[in-house]
Enzyme design. Sequence first.
Site, PDB file in Angstrom:
ATOM      1  N   ASP A  87     -70.775  -6.909 -76.943  1.00  0.00           N
ATOM      2  CA  ASP A  87     -70.669  -7.642 -75.797  1.00  0.00           C
ATOM      3  C   ASP A  87     -70.852  -6.742 -74.501  1.00  0.00           C
ATOM      4  O   ASP A  87     -70.395  -5.811 -74.254  1.00  0.00           O
ATOM      5  CB  ASP A  87     -69.061  -8.366 -75.453  1.00  0.00           C
ATOM      6  CG  ASP A  87     -68.994  -9.173 -74.177  1.00  0.00           C
ATOM      7  OD1 ASP A  87     -69.864 -10.212 -74.419  1.00  0.00           O
ATOM      8  OD2 ASP A  87     -68.485  -8.737 -73.350  1.00  0.00           O
ATOM      9  N   GLU A 179     -75.792 -10.908 -78.007  1.00  0.00           N
ATOM     10  CA  GLU A 179     -76.087 -12.105 -77.367  1.00  0.00           C
ATOM     11  C   GLU A 179     -77.321 -12.187 -76.997  1.00  0.00           C
ATOM     12  O   GLU A 179     -77.886 -11.388 -76.484  1.00  0.00           O
ATOM     13  CB  GLU A 179     -74.955 -12.460 -76.517  1.00  0.00           C
ATOM     14  CG  GLU A 179     -73.547 -12.574 -76.648  1.00  0.00           C
ATOM     15  CD  GLU A 179     -72.641 -12.981 -75.862  1.00  0.00           C
ATOM     16  OE1 GLU A 179     -72.191 -13.978 -75.339  1.00  0.00           O
ATOM     17  OE2 GLU A 179     -72.401 -11.971 -74.752  1.00  0.00           O
ATOM     18  N   CYS A 232     -61.170 -18.255 -79.073  1.00  0.00           N
ATOM     19  CA  CYS A 232     -60.249 -17.436 -79.605  1.00  0.00           C
ATOM     20  C   CYS A 232     -60.514 -16.687 -80.931  1.00  0.00           C
ATOM     21  O   CYS A 232     -60.867 -17.444 -81.823  1.00  0.00           O
ATOM     22  CB  CYS A 232     -58.927 -17.838 -79.499  1.00  0.00           C
ATOM     23  SG  CYS A 232     -57.497 -17.112 -80.410  1.00  0.00           S
ATOM     24  N   CYS A 235     -57.548 -17.779 -83.539  1.00  0.00           N
ATOM     25  CA  CYS A 235     -57.392 -19.249 -84.263  1.00  0.00           C
ATOM     26  C   CYS A 235     -58.380 -20.039 -84.046  1.00  0.00           C
ATOM     27  O   CYS A 235     -58.623 -21.191 -84.676  1.00  0.00           O
ATOM     28  CB  CYS A 235     -56.059 -20.011 -83.714  1.00  0.00           C
ATOM     29  SG  CYS A 235     -56.241 -20.183 -81.892  1.00  0.00           S
ATOM     30  N   CYS A 251     -54.703 -17.373 -74.967  1.00  0.00           N
ATOM     31  CA  CYS A 251     -54.952 -18.451 -75.691  1.00  0.00           C
ATOM     32  C   CYS A 251     -53.690 -19.450 -75.733  1.00  0.00           C
ATOM     33  O   CYS A 251     -52.431 -18.992 -75.941  1.00  0.00           O
ATOM     34  CB  CYS A 251     -55.480 -18.207 -77.414  1.00  0.00           C
ATOM     35  SG  CYS A 251     -55.519 -19.779 -78.238  1.00  0.00           S
ATOM     36  N   CYS A 254     -52.377 -20.500 -79.753  1.00  0.00           N
ATOM     37  CA  CYS A 254     -51.728 -19.397 -80.769  1.00  0.00           C
ATOM     38  C   CYS A 254     -50.972 -18.294 -79.580  1.00  0.00           C
ATOM     39  O   CYS A 254     -50.430 -17.294 -80.438  1.00  0.00           O
ATOM     40  CB  CYS A 254     -52.516 -18.671 -81.451  1.00  0.00           C
ATOM     41  SG  CYS A 254     -53.988 -17.706 -80.844  1.00  0.00           S
ATOM     42  N   ASP A 261     -63.537  -8.967 -73.137  1.00  0.00           N
ATOM     43  CA  ASP A 261     -64.814  -8.500 -73.659  1.00  0.00           C
ATOM     44  C   ASP A 261     -64.606  -8.069 -75.031  1.00  0.00           C
ATOM     45  O   ASP A 261     -65.170  -8.461 -76.067  1.00  0.00           O
ATOM     46  CB  ASP A 261     -64.903  -7.124 -72.790  1.00  0.00           C
ATOM     47  CG  ASP A 261     -65.714  -7.645 -71.471  1.00  0.00           C
ATOM     48  OD1 ASP A 261     -66.065  -8.540 -71.216  1.00  0.00           O
ATOM     49  OD2 ASP A 261     -65.407  -6.799 -70.639  1.00  0.00           O
TER      50      ASP A 261
END
Length: 326
Positions: A87, A179, A232, A235, A251, A254, A261
């Site tokens: 990232d 990315e 997330c 989950c 999150c 969960c 990052d």
Amino acid sequence: MDPTPTQDRALRSHAGAARVAFNWGLSTLPVLGQIKLHEDVTARLVGARIRSATVRFERGRWNASFTVEQDVQRPRATKPGDVIGIDLGIKTLAVLSDGTEIPNLRHLGAALRKVRRAARTVSRRQGPDRRTGQRPSNRRRRASARLGGLHARVADVREDAIHKLTTSIARTYGAVVIEDLNVAGMTKNRRLARHVADASFAEIRRQLAYKIEWHGGTLIVADRWFASSKTCSECGAVRAKLTLSERTYVCDVCAMVMDRDVNAALNLAQYGRHELGIAASGAEIANGRGADRKTGLARQVAVKRQPGTASAGQTGTVPSQDGTAA
């Protein structure tokens, strides 16, 4: 020192496809004759066939680029079976899915004070004028050379740091996931444009592409609309909104708390495993927080809820291909 017109004509006409010879750090070029090189390349070019040489004046220095034909054996990656997600960002230049953080040294920002002072000095000197034929003064030439030297220093230090980073990653991991960043759009933000340009995201991607191929690895570029930061990693729930000021991902489904990052890098790694067809591990299928499913499909997109359809702060999960809940 600027090249003279005679030297410039000689270089343009003869150095492009020249017969070059090396002898203990000395290079023999047509017209120019024997030139001492700053770096001794004779040891590196043992058994290589020199095809051509290109000499140019750039950043206040003379540079000679040699094209050679040589068989090079590069080792395979030390961890060929590992998939790593990277990232890229401004606060931290790169965060790997294994938790490694590469700080952003901000090379231009560190030298910006000297660059601005040198630029002001140049603007106060007598410059050229096309209408009157006035030529720049010697003091302006020296000030311009100093300003160019500062920019060259920044570019060289940045290039050296990026080469070390990309070489280390390419030599270690068999599959790397990054990315597809919209750098052109990011630079339109006047508050972040200089920092985005200083980070050189496009150069990092370019170097990773050919270096990973050298070492027999695979580079996977995640879809631009893949919500790596909003998803997330535990989950698979996707937040509809995540501001840049939120550096910790929380999150609501969960209750997972993680650096944003690192969370994005983990999602990118899972994206790469999905693209390569690698099954998720047991820890990903049944994690410590009790989730009974692995991270959602790789090409999931955050869904923005309409006003009044859900309570404030509620998040949704990405639907699967058959329409059931992910």
